[in-house]
Write a protein that holds these residues in place. Structure first.
Motif, PDB file in Angstrom:
ATOM      1  N   ALA A   1       0.905  -1.163  -0.060  1.00 46.84           N
ATOM      2  CA  ALA A   1      -0.016  -0.272   0.047  1.00 46.84           C
ATOM      3  C   ALA A   1       1.087   1.227  -0.068  1.00 46.84           C
ATOM      4  CB  ALA A   1      -0.968   0.027   1.410  1.00 46.84           C
ATOM      5  N   VAL A   2       0.681   2.134  -1.012  1.00 47.36           N
ATOM      6  CA  VAL A   2       1.537   3.091  -1.246  1.00 47.36           C
ATOM      7  C   VAL A   2       0.782   4.435  -1.440  1.00 47.36           C
ATOM      8  CG1 VAL A   2       3.691   4.226  -2.408  1.00 47.36           C
ATOM      9  CG2 VAL A   2       3.143   1.490  -2.138  1.00 47.36           C
ATOM     10  N   SER A   3       1.202   5.411  -0.657  1.00 41.56           N
ATOM     11  CA  SER A   3       0.540   6.723  -0.741  1.00 41.56           C
ATOM     12  C   SER A   3       1.012   7.333  -2.012  1.00 41.56           C
ATOM     13  CB  SER A   3       0.573   7.472   0.534  1.00 41.56           C
ATOM     14  OG  SER A   3       1.879   8.012   0.315  1.00 41.56           O
ATOM     15  N   PRO A   4       0.154   8.557  -2.592  1.00 41.91           N
ATOM     16  CA  PRO A   4       0.674   9.244  -3.691  1.00 41.91           C
ATOM     17  C   PRO A   4       1.730   9.952  -3.112  1.00 41.91           C
ATOM     18  CG  PRO A   4      -2.040   9.345  -3.353  1.00 41.91           C
ATOM     19  CD  PRO A   4      -1.167   8.566  -2.242  1.00 41.91           C
ATOM     20  N   LEU A   5       2.804  10.129  -4.119  1.00 43.18           N
ATOM     21  CA  LEU A   5       3.775  11.198  -3.698  1.00 43.18           C
ATOM     22  C   LEU A   5       3.269  12.438  -3.439  1.00 43.18           C
ATOM     23  CD1 LEU A   5       6.748   9.992  -3.803  1.00 43.18           C
ATOM     24  CD2 LEU A   5       7.035  11.325  -5.804  1.00 43.18           C
ATOM     25  N   ARG A   6       3.689  13.218  -2.306  1.00 47.31           N
ATOM     26  CA  ARG A   6       3.123  14.515  -1.880  1.00 47.31           C
ATOM     27  C   ARG A   6       4.428  15.606  -1.896  1.00 47.31           C
ATOM     28  NH1 ARG A   6       0.474  11.213   1.755  1.00 47.31           N
ATOM     29  NH2 ARG A   6       2.071  11.485   3.262  1.00 47.31           N
ATOM     30  N   ARG A   7       4.095  16.629  -2.485  1.00 49.05           N
ATOM     31  CA  ARG A   7       5.095  17.801  -2.636  1.00 49.05           C
ATOM     32  C   ARG A   7       4.692  18.695  -1.758  1.00 49.05           C
ATOM     33  NH1 ARG A   7       8.857  17.964  -7.316  1.00 49.05           N
ATOM     34  NH2 ARG A   7       8.478  15.957  -8.402  1.00 49.05           N
ATOM     35  N   GLY A   8       5.644  19.642  -1.175  1.00 50.13           N
ATOM     36  CA  GLY A   8       5.317  20.575  -0.422  1.00 50.13           C
ATOM     37  C   GLY A   8       6.569  21.510   0.038  1.00 50.13           C
ATOM     38  N   ASP A   9       6.648  22.117   1.171  1.00 38.67           N
ATOM     39  CA  ASP A   9       7.821  22.795   1.663  1.00 38.67           C
ATOM     40  C   ASP A   9       8.180  22.111   3.065  1.00 38.67           C
ATOM     41  OD1 ASP A   9       6.714  24.300   3.843  1.00 38.67           O
ATOM     42  OD2 ASP A   9       5.675  25.255   2.316  1.00 38.67           O
ATOM     43  N   ASP A  10       9.347  22.351   3.621  1.00 35.89           N
ATOM     44  CA  ASP A  10       9.721  21.745   4.957  1.00 35.89           C
ATOM     45  C   ASP A  10       9.320  22.387   6.074  1.00 35.89           C
ATOM     46  OD1 ASP A  10      11.248  24.018   4.908  1.00 35.89           O
ATOM     47  OD2 ASP A  10      13.261  22.845   4.656  1.00 35.89           O
ATOM     48  N   GLY A  11       8.244  23.507   5.924  1.00 33.98           N
ATOM     49  CA  GLY A  11       7.711  24.038   7.122  1.00 33.98           C
ATOM     50  C   GLY A  11       8.797  25.143   8.111  1.00 33.98           C
ATOM     51  N   ASP A  12      10.006  25.254   7.526  1.00 31.38           N
ATOM     52  CA  ASP A  12      10.895  26.029   8.378  1.00 31.38           C
ATOM     53  C   ASP A  12      10.848  27.469   7.891  1.00 31.38           C
ATOM     54  OD1 ASP A  12      11.598  24.060   9.797  1.00 31.38           O
ATOM     55  OD2 ASP A  12      13.381  23.388   8.465  1.00 31.38           O
ATOM     56  N   GLY A  13      10.181  27.770   6.582  1.00 34.05           N
ATOM     57  CA  GLY A  13      10.054  28.965   6.082  1.00 34.05           C
ATOM     58  C   GLY A  13      11.055  29.652   5.233  1.00 34.05           C
ATOM     59  N   ASP A  14      11.983  28.451   4.742  1.00 33.52           N
ATOM     60  CA  ASP A  14      12.966  28.955   3.826  1.00 33.52           C
ATOM     61  C   ASP A  14      12.497  28.734   2.527  1.00 33.52           C
ATOM     62  OD1 ASP A  14      13.212  26.110   4.094  1.00 33.52           O
ATOM     63  OD2 ASP A  14      15.251  26.134   5.287  1.00 33.52           O
ATOM     64  N   GLY A  15      11.411  28.149   2.282  1.00 30.88           N
ATOM     65  CA  GLY A  15      11.035  27.838   0.920  1.00 30.88           C
ATOM     66  C   GLY A  15      11.395  26.498   0.502  1.00 30.88           C
ATOM     67  N   ARG A  16      12.473  25.890   1.132  1.00 27.03           N
ATOM     68  CA  ARG A  16      12.815  24.565   0.428  1.00 27.03           C
ATOM     69  C   ARG A  16      11.788  23.502   0.190  1.00 27.03           C
ATOM     70  NH1 ARG A  16      17.837  23.656   4.523  1.00 27.03           N
ATOM     71  NH2 ARG A  16      15.928  23.467   6.301  1.00 27.03           N
ATOM     72  N   ALA A  17      11.916  22.922  -1.013  1.00 24.61           N
ATOM     73  CA  ALA A  17      10.863  21.826  -1.247  1.00 24.61           C
ATOM     74  C   ALA A  17      10.949  20.490  -0.659  1.00 24.61           C
ATOM     75  CB  ALA A  17      10.817  21.677  -2.976  1.00 24.61           C
ATOM     76  N   THR A  18       9.789  19.864  -0.457  1.00 21.93           N
ATOM     77  CA  THR A  18      10.004  18.494   0.011  1.00 21.93           C
ATOM     78  C   THR A  18       9.283  17.516  -0.680  1.00 21.93           C
ATOM     79  OG1 THR A  18       8.123  18.829   1.657  1.00 21.93           O
ATOM     80  CG2 THR A  18      10.618  19.504   2.447  1.00 21.93           C
ATOM     81  N   VAL A  19       9.590  16.288  -0.639  1.00 22.19           N
ATOM     82  CA  VAL A  19       8.693  15.218  -1.316  1.00 22.19           C
ATOM     83  C   VAL A  19       8.464  14.148  -0.161  1.00 22.19           C
ATOM     84  CG1 VAL A  19      10.765  13.988  -2.195  1.00 22.19           C
ATOM     85  CG2 VAL A  19       8.284  13.645  -3.095  1.00 22.19           C
TER      86      VAL A  19
END
Length: 238
Positions: free
Chosen positions: A27-45
């Motif tokens: 069971a694999v979730s969809p890949l989610r993209r966002g930011d790391d929540g530190d306020g520096d705008g770095r992308a996360t997956v």
């Protein structure tokens, strides 16, 4: 990470592995993209992987600076690991290793009772001695991937109750002096106290014998007495 591993290449590799795991029936979730929540705008997956027979679900995360996070979680506990990704091969090995061992592991609440434990008088390398709900575990100091909780500077065994990722097969395979000692297989055990060294001798139902030693300044003698007496009863001599 931009110099060593391209962000998009690392993300594409995670997506590829997720597709492979899904084809395997996980069971694999969809890949989610966002930011790391530190306020520096770095992308996360991020992505989650699980299966009905697994005791804990896996979660993978990676931000574009190259910091990876791996979480194991169940209905009660979660344990996190973080580390820097050095290359695509390193990232791939990490993903493959964690999914391969996921069916074997479970999350347990354990107590670290000694930091200086050896497996006998001829063993010069210290290790950690844990009391888990069903077993004693001795792990030689070194790079052990089974317990993913990192200890802070100044940590002592007097303040050492943790939820840990428990993989007995990996512990025993990591070094010949590592031990996993199930309580139900203990025929009798004896705690001893010395001026500089304390110890625990265990005789098992199959005839094998274990000797664990630690420095007398550790709290292990008291903690083991408290933890083992209710479990072993008359099988334990103190």
């Amino acid at each position: 990470m931009r110099k060593k591993v391209g962000w998009e290449a690392a993300t594409a590799l995670l997506a590829q592995r997720c597709e492979e795991w899904a084809r395997m029936g996980l069971a694999v979730s969809p890949l989610r993209r966002g930011d790391d929540g530190d306020g520096d705008g770095r992308a996360t997956v991020t992505a989650e992987v699980g299966a009905p027979g697994w005791a804990a679900t896996l979660a993978f995360g990676l931000n574009e600076s190259g910091l990876a996070a791996i979480a194991h979680f169940d209905a009660m506990y979660e344990v996190w690991w973080q580390g820097r990704i050095r290359s695509l091969d390193h990232w791939d090995d990490l993903l493959s290793r964690e999914v391969e061992r996921a069916p074997r592991i479970r999350l347990v609440h354990g107590q670290l009772v000694a930091l200086s434990c050896t497996s006998g008088w001829l063993d010069m390398r210290h290790g950690d001695l844990w009391v888990l709900p069903g077993a004693l575990v001795r792990i030689r100091k070194g790079r052990i991937n089974t317990f993913t909780h990192a200890y802070g500077t100044g940590h002592t065994a007097r303040k050492a109750a943790y939820t840990i990722v428990y993989d007995p097969a990996a512990i025993l395979a990591a070094h010949r002096t590592n031990k996993v000692i199930p309580f139900e297989e203990v025929e009798w055990a004896r705690l001893s106290r010395g001026f500089t060294t304390c110890g625990l001798t265990l005789h098992m139902s199959d005839g094998t014998r274990h000797k664990l030693l630690w420095q007398s300044g550790e709290p292990a003698h008291r903690l083991l007495t408290d933890r083992l007496l209710p479990v072993l009863g008359p099988r334990l001599t103190t």
